[in-house]
Each structure stands twice: as C-alpha cells, then as structure tokens.
Design a protein around this motif. Structure first.
Motif, PDB file in Angstrom:
ATOM      1  N   GLY A   1      53.680  78.013  30.815  1.00 31.36           N
ATOM      2  CA  GLY A   1      52.865  77.170  31.673  1.00 31.36           C
ATOM      3  C   GLY A   1      52.225  77.874  32.852  1.00 31.36           C
TER       4      GLY A   1
ATOM      5  N   HIS B   1      51.046  79.530  39.491  1.00 28.14           N
ATOM      6  CA  HIS B   1      49.581  79.600  39.426  1.00 28.14           C
ATOM      7  C   HIS B   1      49.145  80.791  40.268  1.00 28.14           C
ATOM      8  CE1 HIS B   1      45.539  77.319  40.221  1.00 28.14           C
ATOM      9  NE2 HIS B   1      45.359  78.560  39.817  1.00 28.14           N
TER      10      HIS B   1
ATOM     11  N   ARG C   1      56.654  77.204  39.889  1.00 31.18           N
ATOM     12  CA  ARG C   1      55.623  76.370  40.516  1.00 31.18           C
ATOM     13  C   ARG C   1      55.043  76.976  41.797  1.00 31.18           C
ATOM     14  NH1 ARG C   1      59.682  73.313  39.087  1.00 31.18           N
ATOM     15  NH2 ARG C   1      60.433  73.204  41.225  1.00 31.18           N
TER      16      ARG C   1
ATOM     17  N   PRO D   1      57.991  80.164  35.259  1.00 28.93           N
ATOM     18  CA  PRO D   1      57.233  79.074  34.642  1.00 28.93           C
ATOM     19  C   PRO D   1      56.457  78.212  35.634  1.00 28.93           C
ATOM     20  CG  PRO D   1      59.368  79.259  33.599  1.00 28.93           C
ATOM     21  CD  PRO D   1      59.388  80.195  34.775  1.00 28.93           C
ATOM     22  N   HIS D   2      55.275  77.830  35.211  1.00 29.85           N
ATOM     23  CA  HIS D   2      54.379  76.901  35.904  1.00 29.85           C
ATOM     24  C   HIS D   2      53.836  77.416  37.226  1.00 29.85           C
ATOM     25  CE1 HIS D   2      55.396  74.190  32.721  1.00 29.85           C
ATOM     26  NE2 HIS D   2      56.677  74.362  32.990  1.00 29.85           N
TER      27      HIS D   2
END
Length: 135
Positions: free
Chosen positions: A61, A81, A97, A78-79
């Motif tokens: 992700g 950006h 995140r 994961p996740h």
C-alpha cells in the motif's frame, strides 16, 4: 500465468502502464528504476522517474510519487506516502502511514515513526530511536 502489467488511467485521462515487480509483485510505472534486489510488496505503487536502490523494502500500500529516490536498504512501512522528488537515505526507516512531503530529505539511518508527517522541503535527521538530531 497472466499478464505482468496493468494500465491505469490518471485524473488527466492519460494512461500509465505499470509492470509487476518480480520481487514482491508491487506495481512499477514505466520510467521508474527499481533494483532487482529491492522488495516491492503487492499493492505498492512506484510512479515514473522514481529510483529504488538495492535492498530497499517497500511495504504494501505504499505510494511513491514521481522522481522520488529511495536509498539502499531503506525500509518503507505499509501505507506510507512518499511525495514527489523526496529523498530517503540509505538504511532509513519510514513508519506505517507516515507522509514524507514533496522534495523533503530524510538522512540515512533516520527513523520516521508511524503516522508522522514530514513537511514539504524539510530536511530531517534522527538517531536510531527517532529523536531529531541538531542541524
């Protein structure tokens, strides 16, 4: 066996072709350079112009925007950006995140915790515990 690529239309109507990375099956856009020893997990997107060095681990992700650079043995949880033009140094660890802003630079060996945002253009260096070092 099935095809090893997928075409996705962006917000401007342009179609981008992504291939599945052999090591992890994450999606790599045409024009991105990902070392064969890097792990790009399924569900991750690597956009055009991105460079991912040897031994890097890109989690599920994760979205890496255009022209970002991921250093050797960096770990992106994961996740997370990674913004356009951002640079992640060797052996840096980016938490779950986490958001790294456009053109931000994370020094090698730094730890960015879960749910942390690094503002656009900021340069950051931390110790192994995630405590910021003096500039």
């Amino acid at each position: 066996m099935g095809k090893n690529y997928i075409d996705i239309e962006d917000d401007h109507g342009d179609v981008l072709r992504y291939r599945k990375h052999a090591n992890g099956r994450g999606l790599i856009a045409h024009g991105a350079k990902v070392h064969a020893t890097a792990l790009v997990e399924q569900g991750a997107y690597v956009e055009p112009g991105v460079q991912v060095a040897a031994g890097a681990h890109i989690g599920r992700g994760v979205w890496i925007e255009p022209d970002a650079v991921i250093g050797p043995n960096a770990e992106i949880a994961p996740h997370a950006h990674i913004g356009p033009g951002a640079a992640i140094g060797p052996k840096a660890k980016i938490g779950v995140r986490a958001y790294i802003g456009a053109h931000a630079k994370v020094a090698g060996g730094s730890l960015i915790g879960d749910d942390v945002s690094v503002p656009e253009g900021e340069r950051i260096a931390t110790d192994r515990r995630g405590l910021r070092l003096a500039a």
